[in-house]
Design an enzyme around this catalytic site. Sequence first.
Site: not given
Length: 431
Positions: A160, A188-190
């Site tokens: 991320d 960014m991961d979510i």
Amino acid sequence: MLSRLAEEFPQPTPRRADAPKALDGIRIIDFTHFIAGPFATMLLADMGADVIKVEAPGRGDEYRYYPPAHPTDASVGAPYVWANRNKRSIALDLKSEDGRRIALDLIRTADVVTENFSTGVMERLGLGYETCRDVNPKLIYCSVSAYGREGEFSDRLGFDPIVQAESGFVSMNGYPDREGVRALSPVMDISTAMMASNAILCALMARERTGKGQAVEVCLFDNAVLMTGYATAQHLFTGDNPQRHGNTSPDTCPSGVFQASDKAFYINCGNNKIFHRLAEQVLDMPELAADPVLADRNGRIARRKELFDILHNAFARHPWTYWRERMRAASIPCGEVRTVGETLRSAEARERGLVTRIEHPALGWLPNISLPFRFSETPLCNPTPAPLIGEQSREIMRSVLGYGDEKIERMVASGAAYSCNDSPQRAVSAT
């Protein structure tokens, strides 16, 4: 802190017993780890999909050990609990022939396979898309990668904060007199997880029409570029790069953090009408709305410092509760600046039932953060805690694959499969 869960937070309201589940009958074999992949499959598990998490025997998903750990089991970290609700876990040695055979047997029963290993790992394990498609032609095979599965950068690892930096996102955030800053939340991961779950749902809908499975790919870097928002289009219009504005907005004014006599709060006047209401109904300063320059957004942006000085002086005269009521009555978008802990205990979070506690059969109460959507006819599943490593290994081999007891015990004895139920779950070192 966990001991206070029962005092502070309720158990979740159970779903109607007769209500169908949106993804009932959909099975997902989940080879993902860390955040983007597991959070995507948790979204689908909450909607009713049967998500079978495949982990390595022993340590399992490395994300289990992100702190803080549960006081009696280091393999149950708070971040892991947050991203792996409503799943079952089977622990397989995918480097063994029997372990791979069990995995392929699971894939034969599946609607979806998800993976986010480094490029080439699934192929080396004999579990790449082509192999899986051969055993299950209608399979949806979702790969979450860092920089894509093909091309010059496909071998790069990505996390991320790296794509926050490389996408330009970091350059946009912070204050103009210092270096840009990353978002501490793994945004960014979510958001990649949300993209992956949407892509999987679209592929399932397409399969209903065409009868065909397909490969789906979601790339962390691609998503990070999207997450810079409309700054990309603005740059392509003008050639200018976004500048850091701290808590203010380059597009609206006033927008930012102000200080009441007791605490900070944020207001966002997104158009002229809102500013006029702020001036006339909240501040009792109609002269601001009548000023021919300040009456218009562009004029306010040009005289931002002057306007902010006026507002800072005005807001400092009364406490937040005074301003909150006046701004709510005048329909001014505003909110106090809170810590995470204050948010979880806020009236808004309690009203929405966002924070609850769920019972774990071995570890007592665990916290639960609800998803932000509601269905009238297919409510989300009642939450069950994130599984221990291989917690359902035997159950999955028996009920999903139809293995007999003798075969199951042979697989466990050989190390091809692992079950945490063979002995009490041990606390594992988090280092």
